[in-house]
Design a protein around this motif. Structure first.
Motif, PDB file in Angstrom:
ATOM      1  N   THR A 105       0.841  -1.205   0.000  1.00 34.63           N
ATOM      2  CA  THR A 105       0.000   0.000   0.000  1.00 34.63           C
ATOM      3  C   THR A 105       0.874   1.252   0.000  1.00 34.63           C
ATOM      4  O   THR A 105       1.995   1.245   0.495  1.00 34.63           O
ATOM      5  CB  THR A 105      -0.902   0.058   1.257  1.00 34.63           C
ATOM      6  N   HIS A 106       0.349   2.309  -0.545  1.00 31.11           N
ATOM      7  CA  HIS A 106       1.055   3.589  -0.610  1.00 31.11           C
ATOM      8  C   HIS A 106       0.232   4.641   0.138  1.00 31.11           C
ATOM      9  O   HIS A 106      -0.789   4.329   0.739  1.00 31.11           O
ATOM     10  CB  HIS A 106       1.289   3.961  -2.075  1.00 31.11           C
ATOM     11  N   HIS A 107       0.637   5.896   0.099  1.00 29.29           N
ATOM     12  CA  HIS A 107      -0.151   6.994   0.669  1.00 29.29           C
ATOM     13  C   HIS A 107       0.386   8.299   0.082  1.00 29.29           C
ATOM     14  O   HIS A 107       1.299   8.272  -0.744  1.00 29.29           O
ATOM     15  CB  HIS A 107      -0.117   6.983   2.201  1.00 29.29           C
ATOM     16  N   GLY A 147       3.414  11.232  -3.651  1.00 26.23           N
ATOM     17  CA  GLY A 147       3.045  12.255  -4.620  1.00 26.23           C
ATOM     18  C   GLY A 147       2.072  11.789  -5.691  1.00 26.23           C
ATOM     19  O   GLY A 147       1.617  12.587  -6.509  1.00 26.23           O
ATOM     20  N   HIS A 148       1.752  10.487  -5.736  1.00 23.88           N
ATOM     21  CA  HIS A 148       0.761  10.026  -6.731  1.00 23.88           C
ATOM     22  C   HIS A 148      -0.260   9.070  -6.108  1.00 23.88           C
ATOM     23  O   HIS A 148      -0.901   8.291  -6.811  1.00 23.88           O
ATOM     24  CB  HIS A 148       1.456   9.393  -7.939  1.00 23.88           C
ATOM     25  N   ALA A 149      -0.359   9.117  -4.761  1.00 19.41           N
ATOM     26  CA  ALA A 149      -1.381   8.318  -4.066  1.00 19.41           C
ATOM     27  C   ALA A 149      -2.186   9.276  -3.194  1.00 19.41           C
ATOM     28  O   ALA A 149      -1.714  10.369  -2.883  1.00 19.41           O
ATOM     29  CB  ALA A 149      -0.727   7.243  -3.200  1.00 19.41           C
ATOM     30  N   ALA A 202      -2.398  -0.594  -3.429  1.00 23.06           N
ATOM     31  CA  ALA A 202      -3.389   0.480  -3.319  1.00 23.06           C
ATOM     32  C   ALA A 202      -2.707   1.842  -3.269  1.00 23.06           C
ATOM     33  O   ALA A 202      -1.772   2.054  -2.495  1.00 23.06           O
ATOM     34  CB  ALA A 202      -4.243   0.291  -2.065  1.00 23.06           C
ATOM     35  N   HIS A 203      -3.176   2.742  -4.126  1.00 29.39           N
ATOM     36  CA  HIS A 203      -2.763   4.143  -4.063  1.00 29.39           C
ATOM     37  C   HIS A 203      -3.952   4.980  -3.615  1.00 29.39           C
ATOM     38  O   HIS A 203      -3.924   6.206  -3.679  1.00 29.39           O
ATOM     39  CB  HIS A 203      -2.239   4.613  -5.420  1.00 29.39           C
ATOM     40  N   ASP A 204      -4.996   4.291  -3.177  1.00 32.34           N
ATOM     41  CA  ASP A 204      -6.231   4.892  -2.676  1.00 32.34           C
ATOM     42  C   ASP A 204      -6.752   3.918  -1.614  1.00 32.34           C
ATOM     43  O   ASP A 204      -6.801   2.703  -1.871  1.00 32.34           O
ATOM     44  CB  ASP A 204      -7.221   5.009  -3.850  1.00 32.34           C
ATOM     45  N   ASP A 207       5.333   2.278   1.199  1.00 34.65           N
ATOM     46  CA  ASP A 207       5.439   3.372   0.227  1.00 34.65           C
ATOM     47  C   ASP A 207       6.765   3.281  -0.541  1.00 34.65           C
ATOM     48  O   ASP A 207       7.700   2.616  -0.111  1.00 34.65           O
ATOM     49  CB  ASP A 207       5.300   4.735   0.905  1.00 34.65           C
ATOM     50  N   HIS A 208       6.813   3.965  -1.659  1.00 35.03           N
ATOM     51  CA  HIS A 208       8.027   3.992  -2.476  1.00 35.03           C
ATOM     52  C   HIS A 208       9.168   4.640  -1.677  1.00 35.03           C
ATOM     53  O   HIS A 208       9.002   5.753  -1.158  1.00 35.03           O
ATOM     54  CB  HIS A 208       7.805   4.829  -3.736  1.00 35.03           C
ATOM     55  N   ALA A 209      10.295   3.985  -1.610  1.00 31.23           N
ATOM     56  CA  ALA A 209      11.469   4.566  -0.944  1.00 31.23           C
ATOM     57  C   ALA A 209      11.927   5.792  -1.738  1.00 31.23           C
ATOM     58  O   ALA A 209      11.748   5.845  -2.957  1.00 31.23           O
ATOM     59  CB  ALA A 209      12.592   3.536  -0.894  1.00 31.23           C
TER      60      ALA A 209
END
Ligand SMILES: [Zn+2]
Ligand SMILES: [Zn+2]
Length: 270
Positions: free
Chosen positions: A9-11, A15-17, A232-234, A40-42
């Motif tokens: 999952t991201h948040h 910058g794009h979630a 998930a980016h949402d 999240d992306h490092a």
């Protein structure tokens, strides 16, 4: 015991979630998950810049705050759901050591290694496929699976992310035959790295999940451990298709899958 989890999952930091980390934890509770991994992306540690790619990954300065926030949520929700500290790191052959040095400072439950760049370009750059013929596609596909195999050998990752995402905007790619796929799966199995079923493929042109059924059947053949990630980016996508993936894996023959705590696999039945 049957468990429900989602490790990918991201948040908003990338910058794009959308949404805060806690929104993803609450979504996981709503979905009845037992564990939710935040990954999240490092930051792009291979660059000297503070933020090499705004809109793709968080700034370096944000990284300690990211870790701290997940650890706080782990405590806050301890009685209700297990919050796992993860991260999705780009596999960049020239920067493996740099990433290791940065990531070892924090108590990650797992690191997802993802190949997003092949032959110098982003795999999700649609324009690269516009004039590509089958031989060019095959060249990219083979280079991509060489990178996947190399990533499994680093020892840096517990999970490899979306291992056929190269087909994302080039669905024909999935049908091009090369023994590099099986070679990569053998290396993955030998190094005891898990692959995820990533249910975000349906957000791209290829549809479905990463990896596709054929590749999952080969992974079963080689005894590759499996985990689940919605990518998930949402918050609304947390746990997306979890039960459908469980049924698919069972139909292939898998009997268990795993998630990760303190970099060790927690193996649970499907
Ligand atoms: Zn992303
Ligand atoms: Zn991701």
């Amino acid at each position: 015991m049957q468990m429900k989890f989602d490790l990918h999952t991201h948040h908003q930091r990338c910058g794009h979630a959308v949404g805060e980390i806690e929104d993803y934890v609450i979504a996981a509770l709503d979905q009845g998950l037992d564990a939710i991994g935040i990954s999240d992306h490092a930051p792009f540690f291979g660059s000297d810049k503070e933020q090499e790619l705004p809109g793709v990954a968080m700034a370096k300065l944000e990284f300690p705050a990211y870790v701290e926030e997940v650890l706080q949520l782990k405590k806050k929700y301890a009685n209700r759901i297990e919050v796992l500290l993860g991260v999705e790191a780009d596999f960049l052959p020239d920067h493996v050591h740099t990433y290791e040095q940065q990531l070892q400072k924090y108590p990650f439950d797992y690191v997802i290694g993802s190949v997003h760049f092949t032959l110098g370009r982003n795999i999700f750059d649609k324009s690269r496929w516009e004039s590509a013929d089958a031989s060019e596609m095959l060249k990219v596909k083979e280079a991509y699976y060489d990178l996947i195999a190399a990533s499994a050998q680093t020892g840096s990752y517990q999970v490899l992310g979306h291992i056929d995402a190269i087909k994302g905007f080039c669905p024909e790619m999935a049908d091009l035959k090369t023994n590099k796929v099986d070679e990569a799966l053998k290396v993955i199995a030998k190094n005891h790295v898990a692959i995820e079923v990533n249910t975000s493929g349906k957000m791209k042109d290829c549809g479905g999940w990463y990896p596709g059924d054929d590749l999952l059947e080969r992974a079963f053949h080689y005894n590759v451990p499996i985990t689940l990630g919605s990518d998930a980016h949402d918050p609304q996508r947390v746990g997306d298709d979890l039960e459908a993936v469980r049924e698919k894996l069972k139909s292939i023959g898998f009997t268990e899958w795993c998630y990760f705590r303190e970099k060790g696999p927690v193996i649970v039945k499907l």
